[in-house]
Scaffold this motif. Structure first.
Motif, PDB file in Angstrom:
ATOM      1  N   LEU A   1      41.462 119.763 112.056  1.00 45.58           N
ATOM      2  CA  LEU A   1      41.404 119.310 110.736  1.00 45.58           C
ATOM      3  C   LEU A   1      42.707 119.230 110.252  1.00 45.58           C
ATOM      4  CD1 LEU A   1      38.360 121.278 109.180  1.00 45.58           C
ATOM      5  CD2 LEU A   1      38.492 118.830 109.725  1.00 45.58           C
ATOM      6  N   ALA A   2      43.247 118.211 109.622  1.00 45.48           N
ATOM      7  CA  ALA A   2      44.498 118.008 109.140  1.00 45.48           C
ATOM      8  C   ALA A   2      44.596 117.988 107.570  1.00 45.48           C
ATOM      9  CB  ALA A   2      45.133 116.510 109.300  1.00 45.48           C
ATOM     10  N   LEU A   3      43.241 118.102 106.936  1.00 42.79           N
ATOM     11  CA  LEU A   3      43.367 118.091 105.330  1.00 42.79           C
ATOM     12  C   LEU A   3      42.249 118.779 104.937  1.00 42.79           C
ATOM     13  CD1 LEU A   3      44.633 117.647 102.642  1.00 42.79           C
ATOM     14  CD2 LEU A   3      43.873 115.641 102.526  1.00 42.79           C
ATOM     15  N   VAL A   4      42.086 120.026 104.176  1.00 48.16           N
ATOM     16  CA  VAL A   4      40.848 120.414 103.580  1.00 48.16           C
ATOM     17  C   VAL A   4      41.089 120.338 102.086  1.00 48.16           C
ATOM     18  CG1 VAL A   4      39.694 122.305 103.396  1.00 48.16           C
ATOM     19  CG2 VAL A   4      40.343 122.063 105.397  1.00 48.16           C
ATOM     20  N   VAL A   5      40.051 119.620 101.328  1.00 50.16           N
ATOM     21  CA  VAL A   5      39.899 119.351 100.041  1.00 50.16           C
ATOM     22  C   VAL A   5      39.007 120.304  99.735  1.00 50.16           C
ATOM     23  CG1 VAL A   5      39.725 117.739  98.293  1.00 50.16           C
ATOM     24  CG2 VAL A   5      40.884 116.878 100.244  1.00 50.16           C
ATOM     25  N   VAL A   6      39.299 121.133  98.389  1.00 49.99           N
ATOM     26  CA  VAL A   6      38.421 122.078  97.827  1.00 49.99           C
ATOM     27  C   VAL A   6      38.336 121.740  96.377  1.00 49.99           C
ATOM     28  CG1 VAL A   6      37.896 124.515  97.363  1.00 49.99           C
ATOM     29  CG2 VAL A   6      38.968 123.996  99.628  1.00 49.99           C
ATOM     30  N   CYS A   7      37.119 121.643  95.689  1.00 51.28           N
ATOM     31  CA  CYS A   7      36.884 121.459  94.534  1.00 51.28           C
ATOM     32  C   CYS A   7      36.831 122.785  93.691  1.00 51.28           C
ATOM     33  CB  CYS A   7      35.710 120.519  94.125  1.00 51.28           C
ATOM     34  SG  CYS A   7      35.673 119.127  95.073  1.00 51.28           S
ATOM     35  N   LYS A   8      37.992 123.392  93.560  1.00 49.85           N
ATOM     36  CA  LYS A   8      37.974 124.650  93.075  1.00 49.85           C
ATOM     37  C   LYS A   8      37.755 124.936  91.763  1.00 49.85           C
ATOM     38  CE  LYS A   8      41.726 128.523  92.774  1.00 49.85           C
ATOM     39  NZ  LYS A   8      43.117 128.731  92.636  1.00 49.85           N
ATOM     40  N   GLY A   9      37.819 123.781  90.935  1.00 52.85           N
ATOM     41  CA  GLY A   9      37.339 123.911  89.485  1.00 52.85           C
ATOM     42  C   GLY A   9      36.091 123.785  89.230  1.00 52.85           C
ATOM     43  N   ASP A  10      35.124 123.537  90.418  1.00 58.49           N
ATOM     44  CA  ASP A  10      34.027 123.305  90.100  1.00 58.49           C
ATOM     45  C   ASP A  10      32.923 124.420  90.776  1.00 58.49           C
ATOM     46  OD1 ASP A  10      34.060 120.704  88.680  1.00 58.49           O
ATOM     47  OD2 ASP A  10      34.733 119.800  90.642  1.00 58.49           O
ATOM     48  N   VAL A  11      33.546 125.402  91.131  1.00 58.22           N
ATOM     49  CA  VAL A  11      32.820 126.266  92.248  1.00 58.22           C
ATOM     50  C   VAL A  11      33.105 127.649  91.893  1.00 58.22           C
ATOM     51  CG1 VAL A  11      34.209 126.009  94.199  1.00 58.22           C
ATOM     52  CG2 VAL A  11      31.946 126.801  94.525  1.00 58.22           C
ATOM     53  N   GLU A  12      32.254 128.864  91.961  1.00 56.43           N
ATOM     54  CA  GLU A  12      32.599 130.034  91.883  1.00 56.43           C
ATOM     55  C   GLU A  12      33.859 130.589  92.852  1.00 56.43           C
ATOM     56  OE1 GLU A  12      31.484 132.051  89.314  1.00 56.43           O
ATOM     57  OE2 GLU A  12      30.126 130.639  88.528  1.00 56.43           O
ATOM     58  N   PRO A  13      34.890 131.239  92.271  1.00 58.39           N
ATOM     59  CA  PRO A  13      36.013 131.690  93.124  1.00 58.39           C
ATOM     60  C   PRO A  13      35.516 132.321  94.358  1.00 58.39           C
ATOM     61  CG  PRO A  13      36.503 132.118  90.770  1.00 58.39           C
ATOM     62  CD  PRO A  13      34.868 131.788  90.878  1.00 58.39           C
ATOM     63  N   GLN A  14      34.712 133.217  94.423  1.00 59.88           N
ATOM     64  CA  GLN A  14      34.298 133.962  95.541  1.00 59.88           C
ATOM     65  C   GLN A  14      33.726 133.086  96.651  1.00 59.88           C
ATOM     66  OE1 GLN A  14      32.961 134.640  92.401  1.00 59.88           O
ATOM     67  NE2 GLN A  14      30.671 134.665  92.511  1.00 59.88           N
TER      68      GLN A  14
END
Length: 331
Positions: A170-183
């Motif tokens: 994998l070269a890039l991982v995009v995480v929708c941090k604002g739409d999911v619980e932090p844990q």
């Protein structure tokens, strides 16, 4: 007897009064920060991904349509088989009755034909539109370069960290941090750093080629899910090698640093040696912890209540207080 002035401060009122208190706490020393990206860069990456992943949504829509057609065909075939079996049983029963009567009844011929699965796919393929077919083929080709979902991306990063990945890293991982619980996504910074350190494409400098981790803002999950044709897309992993996605990788590498664990440092090679020749690299060691100051309140201590509580906990002190009260009354 002298009158006692009533100040209005009863025991209950005194107990309800509270005083301000300042408490100090230290931040956790082993926290792994997320790589920072400007809001403009986050929007550019999400916009580019939504435009590039439209064929993937067309592929999933087409596959669902084909699956629905196949299910409908199987259901109709099962209904025809049931009717044929009932007709055969009825004919056999009638034949047995005729034989008992001595009459030779002509056997009823029941013919039933079923189309092969390949024929069904061919019929569905013939009914598909040309534009949707081309888009679905392009989406099928893009599936080799993306990983969708928290669990799938986590497994890919774990294999990449163990250097046992059967596919490209994998070269890039995009995480929708604002739409999911932090844990649910707290493990990605440390795991991305481990994958970056063990990746065959990682370089010595943290701003060079390699894995990038970007956390995008609220509302990105819905947009990516609509583009891909899924209900939710919380995490999206991207591999290099696709002409449609390589421009997004270059944009992310230019504006985002590689994930770094502060107490390990950057520039960790596969053999475990560190490279600190660049001034921009983070050196191994714990980061300075932030001191937090919390302002709260505490009840004002009541001397009489404290004395009773101590006497109740210590019988010797209670006896001493009782003797003291007797001597005062005697005097």
């Amino acid at each position: 007897m002298a009158a006692v002035a009533n100040s209005g401060h009863t025991a209950r009122k005194i107990g309800d009064q509270r005083r301000p208190v300042l408490k100090h706490a230290l931040d956790k020393p082993f926290t792994t920060p997320w790589p920072t990206a400007t809001p403009a860069l986050q929007c550019e990456i999400v916009d580019a991904l939504c435009a590039a992943l439209q064929p993937v949504g067309a592929y999933f829509a087409e596959s669902r349509r084909i699956s629905k057609q196949k299910s409908l065909h199987k259901r109709r075939a099962a209904q025809k088989a049931t009717k044929a079996a009932k007709a055969a049983n009825k004919t056999k029963s009638q034949k047995n009755k005729d034989e008992k009567k001595g009459q030779q009844a002509a056997p009823a011929q029941t013919t039933y034909t079923t189309s092969a699965a390949a024929g069904v796919r061919q019929q569905i393929a013939d009914s598909m539109e040309t534009d949707s077919t081309e888009a679905a083929k392009a989406g099928l080709a893009l599936l080799d370069y993306i990983v969708i979902g928290i669990n799938s991306t986590t497994r890919s990063l774990e294999k990449q960290a163990r250097q046992s990945n059967d596919k490209a890293d994998l070269a890039l991982v995009v995480v929708c941090k604002g739409d999911v619980e932090p844990q649910m996504i707290a493990h990605f910074p440390a795991l991305a750093h481990a994958a970056q350190a063990a990746s065959s494409t990682s370089a010595e400098h943290s701003d060079g080629p390699g894995l990038r981790l970007v956390a995008v803002g609220k509302g990105s999950e819905q947009r990516l899910a609509a583009a891909v044709g899924q209900q939710r897309v919380t995490v999206l992993g991207i591999r290099s090698g696709s002409p449609q996605l390589d421009s997004i990788l270059e944009k992310a590498r230019a504006g985002i640093l590689a994930p770094v664990v502060p107490w390990i440092g950057a520039g960790i090679s596969v053999g475990g040696s560190t490279s600190s020749s660049s001034a921009g690299l983070a050196k191994p060691g714990l980061k300075a912890m932030a001191a937090l100051e919390l302002q709260t309140t505490a009840p004002i201590p009541n001397k009489q209540q404290n004395a009773k509580a101590k006497a109740k906990a210590n019988p010797a002190a209670k006896a001493a207080n009782a003797g003291k009260d007797c001597s005062e009354n005697a005097s």
